[in-house]
Enzyme design. Structure first.
Site, PDB file in Angstrom:
ATOM      1  N   LYS A   1      95.719  39.922  85.478  1.00 35.16           N
ATOM      2  CA  LYS A   1      96.088  41.299  85.864  1.00 35.16           C
ATOM      3  C   LYS A   1      97.266  41.312  86.851  1.00 35.16           C
ATOM      4  CE  LYS A   1      92.037  42.171  87.640  1.00 35.16           C
ATOM      5  NZ  LYS A   1      91.421  40.840  87.502  1.00 35.16           N
TER       6      LYS A   1
ATOM      7  N   ARG B   1      86.866  49.148  90.257  1.00 34.65           N
ATOM      8  CA  ARG B   1      85.959  48.065  89.888  1.00 34.65           C
ATOM      9  C   ARG B   1      84.518  48.558  89.746  1.00 34.65           C
ATOM     10  NH1 ARG B   1      89.307  43.674  92.083  1.00 34.65           N
ATOM     11  NH2 ARG B   1      88.356  41.636  91.836  1.00 34.65           N
TER      12      ARG B   1
ATOM     13  N   ARG C   1      94.875  28.261  90.529  1.00 37.48           N
ATOM     14  CA  ARG C   1      95.778  29.318  91.024  1.00 37.48           C
ATOM     15  C   ARG C   1      96.272  28.986  92.436  1.00 37.48           C
ATOM     16  NH1 ARG C   1      93.962  35.549  90.856  1.00 37.48           N
ATOM     17  NH2 ARG C   1      92.184  34.855  92.094  1.00 37.48           N
TER      18      ARG C   1
ATOM     19  N   ARG D   1      93.645  30.398  97.379  1.00 40.83           N
ATOM     20  CA  ARG D   1      92.813  31.443  97.973  1.00 40.83           C
ATOM     21  C   ARG D   1      91.436  30.880  98.302  1.00 40.83           C
ATOM     22  NH1 ARG D   1      93.346  36.790  94.343  1.00 40.83           N
ATOM     23  NH2 ARG D   1      91.111  36.769  94.731  1.00 40.83           N
TER      24      ARG D   1
ATOM     25  N   ARG E   1      81.944  35.774  91.578  1.00 42.96           N
ATOM     26  CA  ARG E   1      82.839  36.885  91.245  1.00 42.96           C
ATOM     27  C   ARG E   1      82.740  37.245  89.771  1.00 42.96           C
ATOM     28  NH1 ARG E   1      87.921  34.172  93.067  1.00 42.96           N
ATOM     29  NH2 ARG E   1      89.035  35.958  92.230  1.00 42.96           N
TER      30      ARG E   1
HETATM   31  P1  ADP Z   1      91.086  38.776  91.378  1.00 42.28           P
HETATM   32  O1  ADP Z   1      92.596  38.996  91.355  1.00 42.28           O
HETATM   33  O2  ADP Z   1      90.755  37.344  91.288  1.00 42.28           O
HETATM   34  O3  ADP Z   1      90.361  39.622  90.381  1.00 42.28           O
HETATM   35  P2  ADP Z   1      91.145  40.392  93.734  1.00 42.28           P
HETATM   36  O4  ADP Z   1      92.286  39.895  94.517  1.00 42.28           O
HETATM   37  O5  ADP Z   1      91.345  41.606  92.900  1.00 42.28           O
HETATM   38  O6  ADP Z   1      90.599  39.223  92.830  1.00 42.28           O
HETATM   39  O7  ADP Z   1      89.911  40.669  94.694  1.00 42.28           O
HETATM   40  C1  ADP Z   1      89.509  39.753  95.700  1.00 42.28           C
HETATM   41  C2  ADP Z   1      88.315  40.319  96.416  1.00 42.28           C
HETATM   42  O8  ADP Z   1      88.679  41.542  97.082  1.00 42.28           O
HETATM   43  C3  ADP Z   1      87.146  40.723  95.529  1.00 42.28           C
HETATM   44  O9  ADP Z   1      86.284  39.626  95.241  1.00 42.28           O
HETATM   45  C4  ADP Z   1      86.447  41.785  96.402  1.00 42.28           C
HETATM   46  O10 ADP Z   1      85.717  41.188  97.474  1.00 42.28           O
HETATM   47  C5  ADP Z   1      87.631  42.495  97.024  1.00 42.28           C
HETATM   48  N1  ADP Z   1      88.083  43.625  96.173  1.00 42.28           N
HETATM   49  C6  ADP Z   1      89.288  43.752  95.556  1.00 42.28           C
HETATM   50  N2  ADP Z   1      89.364  44.912  94.890  1.00 42.28           N
HETATM   51  C7  ADP Z   1      88.180  45.555  95.090  1.00 42.28           C
HETATM   52  C8  ADP Z   1      87.651  46.797  94.648  1.00 42.28           C
HETATM   53  N3  ADP Z   1      88.349  47.619  93.839  1.00 42.28           N
HETATM   54  N4  ADP Z   1      86.397  47.135  95.051  1.00 42.28           N
HETATM   55  C9  ADP Z   1      85.682  46.335  95.866  1.00 42.28           C
HETATM   56  N5  ADP Z   1      86.119  45.147  96.294  1.00 42.28           N
HETATM   57  C10 ADP Z   1      87.357  44.738  95.922  1.00 42.28           C
HETATM   58  P1  ADP Z   2      93.956  38.243  88.103  1.00 40.34           P
HETATM   59  O1  ADP Z   2      94.884  39.109  88.929  1.00 40.34           O
HETATM   60  O2  ADP Z   2      93.426  38.972  86.892  1.00 40.34           O
HETATM   61  O3  ADP Z   2      92.875  37.614  88.917  1.00 40.34           O
HETATM   62  P2  ADP Z   2      96.194  36.370  87.990  1.00 40.34           P
HETATM   63  O4  ADP Z   2      97.355  37.150  87.470  1.00 40.34           O
HETATM   64  O5  ADP Z   2      96.153  36.039  89.425  1.00 40.34           O
HETATM   65  O6  ADP Z   2      94.810  37.065  87.502  1.00 40.34           O
HETATM   66  O7  ADP Z   2      96.115  35.016  87.118  1.00 40.34           O
HETATM   67  C1  ADP Z   2      95.125  34.024  87.388  1.00 40.34           C
HETATM   68  C2  ADP Z   2      95.760  32.649  87.256  1.00 40.34           C
HETATM   69  O8  ADP Z   2      96.061  32.385  85.884  1.00 40.34           O
HETATM   70  C3  ADP Z   2      97.099  32.505  87.998  1.00 40.34           C
HETATM   71  O9  ADP Z   2      97.183  31.173  88.472  1.00 40.34           O
HETATM   72  C4  ADP Z   2      98.160  32.783  86.930  1.00 40.34           C
HETATM   73  O10 ADP Z   2      99.388  32.092  87.173  1.00 40.34           O
HETATM   74  C5  ADP Z   2      97.481  32.260  85.663  1.00 40.34           C
HETATM   75  N1  ADP Z   2      97.760  33.068  84.459  1.00 40.34           N
HETATM   76  C6  ADP Z   2      97.967  34.408  84.369  1.00 40.34           C
HETATM   77  N2  ADP Z   2      98.153  34.789  83.091  1.00 40.34           N
HETATM   78  C7  ADP Z   2      98.033  33.660  82.338  1.00 40.34           C
HETATM   79  C8  ADP Z   2      98.135  33.390  80.915  1.00 40.34           C
HETATM   80  N3  ADP Z   2      98.355  34.373  80.026  1.00 40.34           N
HETATM   81  N4  ADP Z   2      97.960  32.122  80.508  1.00 40.34           N
HETATM   82  C9  ADP Z   2      97.723  31.120  81.399  1.00 40.34           C
HETATM   83  N5  ADP Z   2      97.639  31.300  82.742  1.00 40.34           N
HETATM   84  C10 ADP Z   2      97.783  32.558  83.214  1.00 40.34           C
END
Ligand code: ADP
Ligand code: ADP
Length: 219
Positions: free
Chosen positions: A17, A92, A131, A164, A175
């Site tokens: 995302k 979420r 990541r 992270r 998660r």
């Molecule tokens: P990822 O990119 O791996 O999906 P995020 O960076 O979006 O993770 O989120 C990291 C953490 O921040 C989540 O595990 C949660 O604790 C908090 N968080 C982020 N967005 C939300 C949301 N919309 N509602 C509640 N908690 C959130």
């Molecule tokens: P999210 O925000 O949904 O948690 P990220 O954009 O942070 O996801 O991507 C998670 C990890 O996977 C990062 O290390 C990113 O560079 C990698 N990644 C993202 N898209 C792809 C893809 N299409 N194929 C392989 N790796 C990816």
């Protein structure tokens, strides 16, 4: 695109995302609102919101809806959101989705599309544990699929990259479980609203990007 465009990227942690949202910001000029990034900024500045959020983030749990909704609403009001927004990691929960619908409706606006980026759990775990992120500008890399040009350094500003805290295997598993119980119901919520578009997120970043851009350009 005269009216502001509001796009939601829905998908599990690691689905890509943030990567796709950043590309939409650069190519289409939408503001990228990542609730996770907003929380991490608060954590690093040690604000009261950051202190509260950290206790949930470290465990892989969701931060409570009321503070999350307030934080995102404050962000939407900023001027860079005038052309539109790509939401990444928000909403979420169903309460967050309803709060967003209501806030947009009050201004005569609505969500244009919800792009569901699907990736199987085994691949998500692999991606999250490889990541690496830039602590300065939030750029996201992957040791396996998307490495920086110079090992360990951000392409954009040269900062040393970090992993992270919540990308440890145990927290990743928590998660993913939280996603399946609390966020997955949003798939049906947005399908029922006729907004859901499904995107296969298991392909290369560039291929996923083509579908994402096509979905946004055909709104
Ligand atoms: P990822 O990119 O791996 O999906 P995020 O960076 O979006 O993770 O989120 C990291 C953490 O921040 C989540 O595990 C949660 O604790 C908090 N968080 C982020 N967005 C939300 C949301 N919309 N509602 C509640 N908690 C959130
Ligand atoms: P999210 O925000 O949904 O948690 P990220 O954009 O942070 O996801 O991507 C998670 C990890 O996977 C990062 O290390 C990113 O560079 C990698 N990644 C993202 N898209 C792809 C893809 N299409 N194929 C392989 N790796 C990816």
């Amino acid at each position: 695109m005269d009216n502001p465009t509001y796009i939601i990227l829905l998908g599990a942690p690691g689905a890509g995302k943030g990567t796709q949202a950043e590309m939409l910001r650069e190519r289409v000029g939408l503001a990228h609102i990542s609730s996770g990034d907003l929380f991490r900024e608060n954590v690093s500045k040690q604000t009261p919101l950051g202190k509260l959020a950290k206790s949930y983030m470290d465990k892989g749990e969701l931060v409570p809806d009321d503070v999350t909704i307030q934080m995102v609403m404050d962000r939407i009001a900023r001027p860079d959101c005038a052309r539109g927004v790509v939401f990444d990691g928000f909403p979420r929960t169903e309460a967050q989705a309803k709060a967003l619908d209501d806030a947009l409706a009050k201004e005569g606006k609505r969500i244009g599309a919800v792009l569901l980026v699907s990736v199987r759990d085994e691949l998500l775990i692999q991606r999250l544990t490889a990541r690496w992120v830039c602590p300065t500008d939030g750029a996201v890399y992957n040791l396996l699929s998307n490495p920086p040009k110079v090992a360990g350094r951000c392409d954009r500003d040269g900062s040393p990259l970090e992993q992270r805290n919540d990308d440890k295997p145990d927290t990743v598993r928590r998660r993913l479980a939280v996603y399946s119980t609390q966020t997955q119901p949003l798939i049906e919520y947005y399908r029922a609203a006729g907004l859901l578009r499904e995107i296969d997120g298991e392909r290369d970043i560039e291929k996923v990007q083509l579908d994402v851009v096509k979905a946004v350009e055909t709104l």
